[in-house]
Design an enzyme around this catalytic site. Structure first.
Site, mmCIF file in Angstrom:
data_model
loop_
_atom_site.group_PDB
_atom_site.id
_atom_site.type_symbol
_atom_site.label_atom_id
_atom_site.label_comp_id
_atom_site.label_asym_id
_atom_site.label_seq_id
_atom_site.Cartn_x
_atom_site.Cartn_y
_atom_site.Cartn_z
ATOM 1 C CG HIS A 1 19.423 -102.401 42.336
ATOM 2 N ND1 HIS A 1 19.023 -103.506 43.041
ATOM 3 C CD2 HIS A 1 18.393 -101.526 42.428
ATOM 4 C CE1 HIS A 1 17.809 -103.312 43.525
ATOM 5 N NE2 HIS A 1 17.396 -102.112 43.174
ATOM 6 C CG ASP B 1 20.966 -106.227 43.969
ATOM 7 O OD1 ASP B 1 21.772 -105.275 43.884
ATOM 8 O OD2 ASP B 1 19.750 -106.117 43.771
ATOM 9 C CB SER C 1 15.352 -101.426 45.805
ATOM 10 O OG SER C 1 14.529 -101.819 44.736
#
Length: 432
Positions: free
Chosen positions: A166, A196, A275
């Protein structure tokens, strides 16, 4: 200087009274000083005085010798006073210097270990900028505008960088900034939307690439200390600490909604920009990839999630070798859980099973409408290889344990009877 004057005063005061020059000098140099110094210096001076003798009539020769002895004693006292004054002065200077310059604070053992962990692993963590092409509404020029950012880490000396999918989703160009602030254009090697995970490649000198040490996540324990390094809010490298709050959690992929199993839950602060960054254990080894937070406001609320390194390692190896992940699929689309619950049954309702897919080739029936527009339910999958399937997460979890080309037995509820159908699993089609 005060100490010198004080000692000099006491020394001269101990000389004979018939010497008029020295007492006058003593009175001239006399200063107001603490009694402790005066007492000390006077003791030194008095200890050097001549011992008392019985009264006798001095001769000229003895008088001359006595005057010479007294003069020598006075010189000795003066030298002693100067030496003592210098020592007191030096002592005062050292004390003042010690008062002004503070002693450096010593770190505790655990603090030193944390500092060392950050310093040793920071060179492995990178900053990723996601650029998207945008056309100016007035000039019609195409511009690259940053639409997001995140973290990542160096996987090997070949320039492979691991991050979240993402973080790079929708990017027209990607840039990776190393710890020394050098920036390189990055290419996408491959990605796995379901887990992911994405792998990038940069053309950087090998001496600038510092691969992160890879650990194991199978033996983690709740309560052990963990560390998260990243670039939250676009800042420079930051370190947050915490503990493992839970293991074997399950979250949904931000891209496909497919569940990710065995996720690590931690209370280490993970904010936007963290992230794709590494989650480390106390030895500095990689145990997970920070991927999500649970927070309505978007900021850290003490509930963060990381994909375990055992899962990431297998995905990265496939992406580096093949450019894609060969994960087995049934080739179906299923209904939401609420629809099946309304029917009063437990399982996965098949909405569509394309004829060219594994399930369609095996004869699994999809949901459709009859000639009058009425809905005719398709097969409801209740188990795979004898393992119960209550919802879509159960089905995905079972398929993740299977391999491409493996034949599985799918048990379905068709109408009012149960059938067992053998299905040959096929790889997931390529994503663009």
């Amino acid at each position: 200087m005060a100490a010198y004057s004080l000692l000099s005063t006491c020394a001269f005061s101990s000389l004979p009274s018939h010497n008029s020059t020295i007492p006058s000098l003593s009175r001239t140099l006399s200063l107001r000083t603490p009694n402790s110094y005066r007492h000390t210096s006077c003791i030194v001076a008095s200890s050097l005085r001549e011992p008392s003798h019985p009264t006798y009539s001095p001769t000229p020769e003895s008088t001359h010798r006595s005057s010479l002895d007294k003069f020598m004693n006075s010189c000795f006292v003066i030298c002693t006073s100067v030496a003592l004054s210098a020592s007191v002065f030096v002592t005062d200077v050292d004390s003042a210097a010690a008062f002004v310059v503070a002693t450096p604070r010593k770190l505790q053992t655990d603090e030193l270990a944390t500092v060392r962990l950050f310093q040793e692993n920071t060179p492995s963590v990178v900053y990723i900028t996601n650029l998207a092409s945008r056309q100016d509404a007035f000039t019609l020029d195409v511009l690259e505008v940053p639409q997001g950012s995140g973290s990542g880490f160096v996987w090997d000396k070949n320039g492979h960088v691991v991050t979240n999918y993402h973080v790079i989703r929708g990017a027209s160009d990607l840039r990776v900034t190393l710890a020394d602030q050098t920036t390189y254009d990055a290419k996408v090697v491959g990605f796995d939307q379901d887990k992911d995970v994405a792998v990038l490649s940069i053309d950087a000198p090998k001496d600038k690439l510092r691969p992160i040490p890879v650990g194991v996540s199978a033996d983690l324990l709740v309560g052990q200390k963990v560390f998260a390094i990243g670039n939250p809010f676009g800042l420079d490298h930051t370190l947050t600490t915490g503990v493992i709050s839970g293991l074997r959690r399950e979250i949904s992929s931000a891209a496909t909604g497919r569940p990710i199993q065995d996720v690590i839950q931690t209370d280490a602060a993970i904010n936007p920009g963290n992230s794709g960054g590494p989650l480390l254990d106390s030895s500095g080894s990689l145990i997970g990839v920070n991927t999500a937070i649970y927070s309505p406001s978007g900021a850290s609320s003490g509930v963060g999630f990381s994909i375990p390194v055992d899962t990431v390692g297998g995905i990265v190896d496939q992406l580096v070798q093949f450019g894609k992940v060969t994960r087995p699929i049934l080739g179906i689309k299923f209904a939401p859980e609420q629809s099946v619950e309304q029917l009063g049954v437990s399982g996965v309702l098949v909405l569509d099973a394309p004829p060219n897919g594994p399930a369609g080739k095996a004869g699994i029936v999809s949901t459709k409408r009859d000639a009058y527009g009425r809905l005719v339910l398709g097969d409801i999958i209740t188990s795979v290889n004898g393992k119960k399937v209550a919802n879509g997460s159960d089905l995905y979890r079972i398929l993740d344990q299977c391999k491409v080309g493996e034949k599985v037995t799918v048990e379905v509820l068709r109408g009012d009877h149960v059938e067992k159908i053998p299905v040959m699993l096929e790889p997931k089609p390529d994503e663009t």
